[in-house]
Enzyme design. Structure first.
Site, mmCIF file in Angstrom:
data_model
loop_
_atom_site.group_PDB
_atom_site.id
_atom_site.type_symbol
_atom_site.label_atom_id
_atom_site.label_comp_id
_atom_site.label_asym_id
_atom_site.label_seq_id
_atom_site.Cartn_x
_atom_site.Cartn_y
_atom_site.Cartn_z
ATOM 1 N N CYS A 49 1.450 -0.928 0.048
ATOM 2 C CA CYS A 49 0.297 0.486 -0.128
ATOM 3 C C CYS A 49 0.709 1.145 -0.312
ATOM 4 C CB CYS A 49 -0.355 -0.334 1.242
ATOM 5 S SG CYS A 49 -0.296 0.176 2.627
ATOM 6 N N ARG A 51 4.242 1.253 -0.897
ATOM 7 C CA ARG A 51 5.278 1.586 -2.224
ATOM 8 C C ARG A 51 5.402 0.706 -3.473
ATOM 9 N NH1 ARG A 51 9.666 1.825 -0.210
ATOM 10 N NH2 ARG A 51 8.847 2.667 2.183
ATOM 11 N N SER A 109 9.270 2.890 6.494
ATOM 12 C CA SER A 109 8.069 2.817 6.670
ATOM 13 C C SER A 109 7.107 3.442 7.047
ATOM 14 C CB SER A 109 7.618 1.414 7.327
ATOM 15 O OG SER A 109 7.743 0.281 6.351
#
Length: 416
Positions: A49, A51, A109
């Site tokens: 979602c 990358r 992240s």
């Protein structure tokens, strides 16, 4: 050379990222199409979602050429010609490997240290191996990256606390509603993200949860574990109608929830929608209703920022681990790259030496031949050492494979 072309939540908003979100079938098709180009030898694609990244190994062309090839296929995939490059980053060699190690370790992240990325990368590598797009170089790269991520999480508390976007979504709901456990919640999607959402809702004391999923057996299993109920996926409208909170995280190319699906009841009470899907599950136009609030993955940054502050102290330790593991991989890579070229140099120089000695022997006596043989061996060794030293310098110890290819091509002529 190895390299990566990618985009993430740091470089592109969700409406751009969703264009490049790939399901398994699209992953396979794009990989096989790209690998038809002889310049790209290996390929592993990560699509989550936050990358989409294409890791590749190329030996037949320079890095600008390889990046140009990948952008060509990416543009073709979404049927657009211009304007996408600005959203992408591209790294080669050491920088590409370092980026992957940081991704697996959770440093890249949205939620620092989140663990979900590990399972996603393992799945991507497994699929690449199944379809034959991952070879020796990328397999080694990803296995070393996963080893690095494991050590980072073992040596730091990086993955404790808010370790996923799912957690951030629940925290967002908790900040909106004073009595979150009393709210009626509809969870759409029973995959890994959905499971993390309901797990965190359960920890908050939420019990009035409906789970809906295309595969009803998965919805039933998840609902049973966390004291929820099942909502028929075909009757999703009724589930939305009675919910205070709707969290959606399914894989779909077009929005599942549109303004047309909202009932009059939804327009009369506050309803919070959280869209964790990429591509998005919920049409942004639903916010035309004053009583509707919609948050997507990019709207959770406030919760993410709070999590980041708590974990900054772990970053230095993680980066030391990454640096050590990165050097281990680069040492291995340089050996793989240089060994064939070094063997070709040794073989080529010794073959020329042997050929010339054979001619010399025809016109000289044995003593002269033996002296020349010793001198020839000395000169060949000296020449080989000089050439290997120069090869290591110009190829950055085997990292710039285009130079190694020139050496291989040059000395392959002596074999003929």
């Amino acid at each position: 050379m190895i390299g990566v072309v990618g985009l993430s939540h740091k470089s592109a908003p969700v409406h751009i990222r969703e264009k490049f979100a790939l399901n398994k079938e699209e992953y396979t098709d794009l990989s096989q199409t790209i690998l038809k180009n002889k310049n790209i030898g290996e390929l592993v694609i990560i699509s989550t979602c936050n990358r989409t990244e294409l890791y590749f190994a190329a030996e037949e062309c320079c890095s600008p050429g390889a990046f140009h090839i990948l952008f060509h296929y990416l543009k073709k995939h979404i049927d657009e010609e211009d304007g996408i490059e600005s959203h992408f980053y591209q790294y080669e060699g050491k920088s590409a490997a370092s980026h992957l190690f940081r991704v697996v370790s959770g440093l890249e992240s949205m939620v620092l240290g989140e663990y979900q990325i590990v399972a996603q990368i393992k799945e991507a590598v497994s699929h690449a191996e199944e379809i034959g797009s991952a070879g020796k170089l990328l397999t080694r790269l990803f296995h070393k990256a996963l080893e690095t991520g494991k050590q980072v999480r073992t040596k730091t508390a990086m993955s404790t606390g808010a370790f996923s976007v799912s957690y951030a979504a629940v925290e967002k709901c908790n900040s909106i509603f004073d009595q979150l456990p009393d709210k009626k919640i509809l969870l759409i999607g029973a995959g890994e993200t959905g499971e993390l959402v309901i797990k965190n809702l359960y920890k908050k004391g939420c019990q009035n949860i409906l789970v809906s999923n295309r595969t009803i057996a998965k919805a039933e299993e998840l609902a049973k574990r966390y004291g929820g109920q099942v909502q028929d996926f075909k009757a999703i409208k009724e589930g939305i109608q009675g919910a205070d909170i709707v969290v959606s995280s399914i894989a779909c190319k077009k929005p599942l929830i549109t303004p047309q699906i909202l009932s009059e009841e939804n327009t009369q009470k506050q309803t919070v929608f959280i869209d964790l899907g990429v591509p998005r599950n919920i049409d942004p136009k639903i916010t035309d209703q004053d009583s509707v609030c919609l948050y997507n993955v990019d709207d959770l940054e406030e919760v993410v920022a709070q999590n980041m502050e708590k974990k900054k102290s772990y970053i230095a330790t993680a980066e030391k681990i990454i640096s050590k593991k990165l050097n281990e991989f680069l040492d291995w890579l340089s050996i793989q790259n240089l060994s064939p070229a070094i063997q070709n140099i040794i073989w080529g120089v010794n073959e020329i030496n042997a050929s010339e000695l054979a001619v010399f022997k025809k016109f000289h006596n044995e003593e002269e031949y033996q002296n020349m043989e010793k001198y020839g061996k000395h000169m060949a060794e000296k020449l080989v050492k000089s050439m290997i030293r120069n090869l290591k310098n110009i190829s950055d110890n085997g990292r710039k494979t285009e130079y190694i290819k020139v050496i291989n091509d040059l000395f392959s002529q002596t074999h003929e």
